[in-house]
Design an enzyme around this catalytic site. Sequence first.
Site, PDB file in Angstrom:
ATOM      1  N   GLY A  66       0.797  -1.221   0.000  1.00 41.81           N
ATOM      2  CA  GLY A  66       0.000   0.000   0.000  1.00 41.81           C
ATOM      3  C   GLY A  66       0.828   1.270   0.000  1.00 41.81           C
ATOM      4  O   GLY A  66       0.356   2.322   0.432  1.00 41.81           O
TER       5      GLY A  66
ATOM      6  N   HIS B 261      10.018   6.357   3.518  1.00 45.43           N
ATOM      7  CA  HIS B 261       9.531   6.923   4.777  1.00 45.43           C
ATOM      8  C   HIS B 261       9.055   5.816   5.698  1.00 45.43           C
ATOM      9  O   HIS B 261       8.674   4.739   5.258  1.00 45.43           O
ATOM     10  CB  HIS B 261       8.386   7.920   4.531  1.00 45.43           C
TER      11      HIS B 261
HETATM   12  P1  5GP Z   1       2.480   5.247   2.302  1.00 45.52           P
HETATM   13  O1  5GP Z   1       1.137   4.658   2.000  1.00 45.52           O
HETATM   14  O2  5GP Z   1       3.190   5.692   1.048  1.00 45.52           O
HETATM   15  O3  5GP Z   1       3.321   4.369   3.189  1.00 45.52           O
HETATM   16  O4  5GP Z   1       2.174   6.515   3.186  1.00 45.52           O
HETATM   17  C1  5GP Z   1       2.133   7.820   2.694  1.00 45.52           C
HETATM   18  C2  5GP Z   1       1.547   8.686   3.782  1.00 45.52           C
HETATM   19  O5  5GP Z   1       1.810  10.038   3.464  1.00 45.52           O
HETATM   20  C3  5GP Z   1       0.026   8.554   3.940  1.00 45.52           C
HETATM   21  O6  5GP Z   1      -0.287   8.076   5.247  1.00 45.52           O
HETATM   22  C4  5GP Z   1      -0.505   9.978   3.687  1.00 45.52           C
HETATM   23  O7  5GP Z   1      -1.547  10.335   4.548  1.00 45.52           O
HETATM   24  C5  5GP Z   1       0.743  10.827   3.893  1.00 45.52           C
HETATM   25  N1  5GP Z   1       0.781  12.033   3.085  1.00 45.52           N
HETATM   26  C6  5GP Z   1       0.609  12.105   1.729  1.00 45.52           C
HETATM   27  N2  5GP Z   1       0.746  13.372   1.310  1.00 45.52           N
HETATM   28  C7  5GP Z   1       1.004  14.121   2.413  1.00 45.52           C
HETATM   29  C8  5GP Z   1       1.237  15.523   2.609  1.00 45.52           C
HETATM   30  O8  5GP Z   1       1.253  16.340   1.687  1.00 45.52           O
HETATM   31  N3  5GP Z   1       1.484  15.919   3.891  1.00 45.52           N
HETATM   32  C9  5GP Z   1       1.504  15.046   4.942  1.00 45.52           C
HETATM   33  N4  5GP Z   1       1.740  15.547   6.158  1.00 45.52           N
HETATM   34  N5  5GP Z   1       1.285  13.722   4.791  1.00 45.52           N
HETATM   35  C10 5GP Z   1       1.043  13.267   3.532  1.00 45.52           C
END
Ligand code: 5GP
Length: 119
Positions: A99, A106
Amino acid sequence: MNREKTQPDCVFCKIASGEIPAKIIYRDDEVFAFPDINPITPVHILVVSIKHITSLAEMPDKETPLAGKMVRAANQIAREQGIAKSGYRLTINSGADAGQLVPHLHMHLMGGRHLDWKH
Ligand code: 5GP
Ligand code: ZN
């Protein structure tokens, strides 16, 4: 492979440069952190490499010390957020099945309530 340090159209590179605002709660020379915009736990912080690396799967072997620096930062933030004793989870999503939405390395630091374990 990721030879560039930053990617112009990457949301986390834009947060690192200040182009997209976020409440930066931690920063050193390799790692920074800010609250997730869509938190799923009371404490939900993203601990992010400053260098643009697309995913864990794309991380070159020579960059693996960076993962330890991310864990070190997450542990410090967990103490500062008051969840070190109650418990927390560190998660790195890599690729579609996990996901991963943002293609920039990160770690999710999550805590502040009991976390279920189901997949
Ligand atoms: P992934 O699914 O890639 O592991 O998690 C990406 C995370 O980044 C998600 O939980 C989403 O809510 C967060 N996210 C995406 N865009 C932004 C943003 O512009 N600012 C912040 N603070 N979080 C973000
Ligand atoms: Zn990036």
